[in-house]
Design an enzyme around this catalytic site. Structure first.
Site, PDB file in Angstrom:
ATOM      1  N   ASN A  16       0.932  -1.220  -0.161  1.00  0.00           N
ATOM      2  CA  ASN A  16       0.056   0.033  -0.072  1.00  0.00           C
ATOM      3  C   ASN A  16       0.596   1.252  -0.018  1.00  0.00           C
ATOM      4  O   ASN A  16       1.537   1.440   0.955  1.00  0.00           O
ATOM      5  CB  ASN A  16      -0.891  -0.049   1.271  1.00  0.00           C
ATOM      6  CG  ASN A  16      -1.693   1.209   1.538  1.00  0.00           C
ATOM      7  OD1 ASN A  16      -1.687   2.352   0.472  1.00  0.00           O
ATOM      8  ND2 ASN A  16      -2.264   1.396   2.483  1.00  0.00           N
ATOM      9  N   LYS A  18       0.128   4.262  -0.123  1.00  0.00           N
ATOM     10  CA  LYS A  18      -0.570   5.613   0.384  1.00  0.00           C
ATOM     11  C   LYS A  18      -0.087   6.740  -0.603  1.00  0.00           C
ATOM     12  O   LYS A  18      -0.380   6.386  -1.788  1.00  0.00           O
ATOM     13  CB  LYS A  18       0.011   5.476   1.775  1.00  0.00           C
ATOM     14  CG  LYS A  18      -0.298   4.348   2.224  1.00  0.00           C
ATOM     15  CD  LYS A  18       0.072   4.554   3.863  1.00  0.00           C
ATOM     16  CE  LYS A  18       0.007   3.052   4.595  1.00  0.00           C
ATOM     17  NZ  LYS A  18       0.010   3.228   6.269  1.00  0.00           N
ATOM     18  N   HIS A 101      -9.430   1.447   4.691  1.00  0.00           N
ATOM     19  CA  HIS A 101      -8.154   1.550   5.599  1.00  0.00           C
ATOM     20  C   HIS A 101      -8.400   2.536   6.936  1.00  0.00           C
ATOM     21  O   HIS A 101      -9.192   3.411   6.673  1.00  0.00           O
ATOM     22  CB  HIS A 101      -7.336   2.093   4.507  1.00  0.00           C
ATOM     23  CG  HIS A 101      -5.984   1.984   5.070  1.00  0.00           C
ATOM     24  ND1 HIS A 101      -5.358   2.927   6.041  1.00  0.00           N
ATOM     25  CD2 HIS A 101      -4.857   1.131   5.023  1.00  0.00           C
ATOM     26  CE1 HIS A 101      -3.752   2.547   6.461  1.00  0.00           C
ATOM     27  NE2 HIS A 101      -3.805   1.448   5.810  1.00  0.00           N
ATOM     28  N   GLU A 103      -6.791   4.898   7.676  1.00  0.00           N
ATOM     29  CA  GLU A 103      -6.448   6.145   7.520  1.00  0.00           C
ATOM     30  C   GLU A 103      -7.575   6.950   6.779  1.00  0.00           C
ATOM     31  O   GLU A 103      -7.934   8.063   6.773  1.00  0.00           O
ATOM     32  CB  GLU A 103      -5.239   6.518   6.569  1.00  0.00           C
ATOM     33  CG  GLU A 103      -3.971   5.930   7.440  1.00  0.00           C
ATOM     34  CD  GLU A 103      -2.775   5.525   6.763  1.00  0.00           C
ATOM     35  OE1 GLU A 103      -2.466   5.444   5.640  1.00  0.00           O
ATOM     36  OE2 GLU A 103      -1.938   4.945   7.415  1.00  0.00           O
ATOM     37  N   GLU A 173      -5.319  -4.635  10.700  1.00  0.00           N
ATOM     38  CA  GLU A 173      -4.290  -3.570  10.809  1.00  0.00           C
ATOM     39  C   GLU A 173      -4.405  -2.777  12.013  1.00  0.00           C
ATOM     40  O   GLU A 173      -5.246  -1.811  12.051  1.00  0.00           O
ATOM     41  CB  GLU A 173      -4.238  -2.492   9.588  1.00  0.00           C
ATOM     42  CG  GLU A 173      -4.078  -3.095   8.285  1.00  0.00           C
ATOM     43  CD  GLU A 173      -3.274  -2.239   7.335  1.00  0.00           C
ATOM     44  OE1 GLU A 173      -2.464  -2.648   6.708  1.00  0.00           O
ATOM     45  OE2 GLU A 173      -3.985  -1.253   7.147  1.00  0.00           O
ATOM     46  N   GLY A 179       2.847   2.474  10.584  1.00  0.00           N
ATOM     47  CA  GLY A 179       3.749   3.246  10.558  1.00  0.00           C
ATOM     48  C   GLY A 179       4.378   3.747  12.103  1.00  0.00           C
ATOM     49  O   GLY A 179       5.158   4.688  12.007  1.00  0.00           O
ATOM     50  N   SER A 218       3.686  -2.281  10.119  1.00  0.00           N
ATOM     51  CA  SER A 218       4.869  -2.208  10.496  1.00  0.00           C
ATOM     52  C   SER A 218       5.540  -3.624  10.122  1.00  0.00           C
ATOM     53  O   SER A 218       6.595  -4.025  10.760  1.00  0.00           O
ATOM     54  CB  SER A 218       5.438  -1.761  11.812  1.00  0.00           C
ATOM     55  OG  SER A 218       5.196  -0.623  12.342  1.00  0.00           O
TER      56      SER A 218
HETATM   57  P1  13P Z   1       3.073   0.336   7.574  1.00  0.00           P
HETATM   58  O1  13P Z   1       3.582  -0.847   7.091  1.00  0.00           O
HETATM   59  O2  13P Z   1       3.838   1.428   7.267  1.00  0.00           O
HETATM   60  O3  13P Z   1       3.305   0.114   8.937  1.00  0.00           O
HETATM   61  O4  13P Z   1       1.733   0.683   7.083  1.00  0.00           O
HETATM   62  C1  13P Z   1       0.836  -0.573   7.160  1.00  0.00           C
HETATM   63  C2  13P Z   1      -0.421  -0.200   6.486  1.00  0.00           C
HETATM   64  O5  13P Z   1      -1.290   0.792   6.710  1.00  0.00           O
HETATM   65  C3  13P Z   1      -0.665  -0.902   5.302  1.00  0.00           C
HETATM   66  O6  13P Z   1      -2.126  -0.590   4.720  1.00  0.00           O
END
Ligand code: 13P
Length: 265
Positions: A16, A18, A101, A103, A173, A179, A218
């Site tokens: 992903n 982003k 997601h 976010e 997640e 992150g 992560s």
């Molecule tokens: P990270 O791997 O950067 O923690 O992000 C995970 C994520 O949100 C994947 O959709």
């Protein structure tokens, strides 16, 4: 692992990106990925990228990389400025789409109802939905993890069945692990994945066995093996570590190692 193999769930490693990417980065990423000698033939490998890069990636990526979007409209057409429909995504080469997601839930106040509507659009158009669920740090501390996951799952559970289970993906997640460098331990991931599968099994045991559950938060080359070795973890949804082909491939490599182990068990 024997269990997972018996159930025939293929590992999926999905990146992903982003809000990252550029034409130059994509050219570099694809060249680097091609130059690495890990085979991805036994895995489902996907990249979910910003809408505008879908055409470039679907034209230039090798055919064994599935291309996906990070969101989709809940509508199929009409006066919805700024939205992109499932049919449009498919037309530019998307095969899957992330839905709900954290976010988007946080930054755009996406509700469970909206997630459900988007999920329906994806399914109707033959896009593989990857529905994300997960609790915040606060919710975990308040022992609300299972309640939150159950609520998020309930938004779509009646739409899942044995006939579409291999075309639907769920991703756990935990928000506190996204992150932050704070990965859920393999046991924490397994506990929630097992919970999700048991919730699904209340509805349909065959569907619950077939559906793939990815872990995200992560995830990187150094922890992927342990996470993916858990019986209910069928791969990863990778943020930061998907931005560099080497890092992403290192995760694919760990999934391959588990397949090799399964075959020799
Ligand atoms: P990270 O791997 O950067 O923690 O992000 C995970 C994520 O949100 C994947 O959709």
């Amino acid at each position: 692992m024997i269990q997972k193999a018996a159930m025939m769930r293929k590992f999926m490693i999905a990146g992903n990106w982003k809000l990252h990417g550029s034409h130059a980065m994509i050219r570099q990423w694809l060249a680097d990925f091609m130059a690495l000698d890990t085979s991805i033939d036994a895995l489902d490998v996907a990249l979910c990228v910003p809408y505008v890069y879908l055409p470039m990636l679907s034209t230039n990526a090798s055919k064994n990389i599935l291309i996906g979007a990070q969101d989709v409209s809940a509508h199929d057409t009409g006066a919805h400025t700024g939205e992109v429909s499932a049919a449009m995504l498919q037309e530019v080469g998307a095969r899957l789409v992330l839905i709900g997601h954290s976010e988007r839930r946080q930054d755009h106040a996406e509700s469970d109802e909206l997630v459900r509507a988007k999920f329906k659009q994806a399914l109707a158009q033959g896009l593989m939905p990857v529905v994300c669920v997960g609790e915040s740090q606060q919710q975990r501390e308040n022992n609300e993890t299972f309640a939150v996951i159950e609520r998020q799952l309930n938004a779509i559970i009646d739409l899942l069945n044995a006939a579409n289970a291999d075309q639907c993906i769920l991703a756990y997640e935990p928000i506190w692990a996204i992150g932050t460098g704070l990965t859920a331990s393999a046991e924490q991931a397994q506990e929630v994945h097992q919970f999700i599968r048991s919730q699904l099994a209340h509805k349909d045991v065959t569907m619950a066995r077939q559906i793939r559950l990815l872990y995200g938060g992560s995830c990187k080359g150094s922890n992927a093996y342990e996470l993916f070795s858990m019986p209910d973890v069928d791969g990863g949804l990778i943020g930061g570590a998907s931005l560099k082909a080497e890092d992403f491939m290192a995760i694919c490599h760990q999934a391959n190692k588990l397949l090799d182990k399964t075959q020799s068990d």
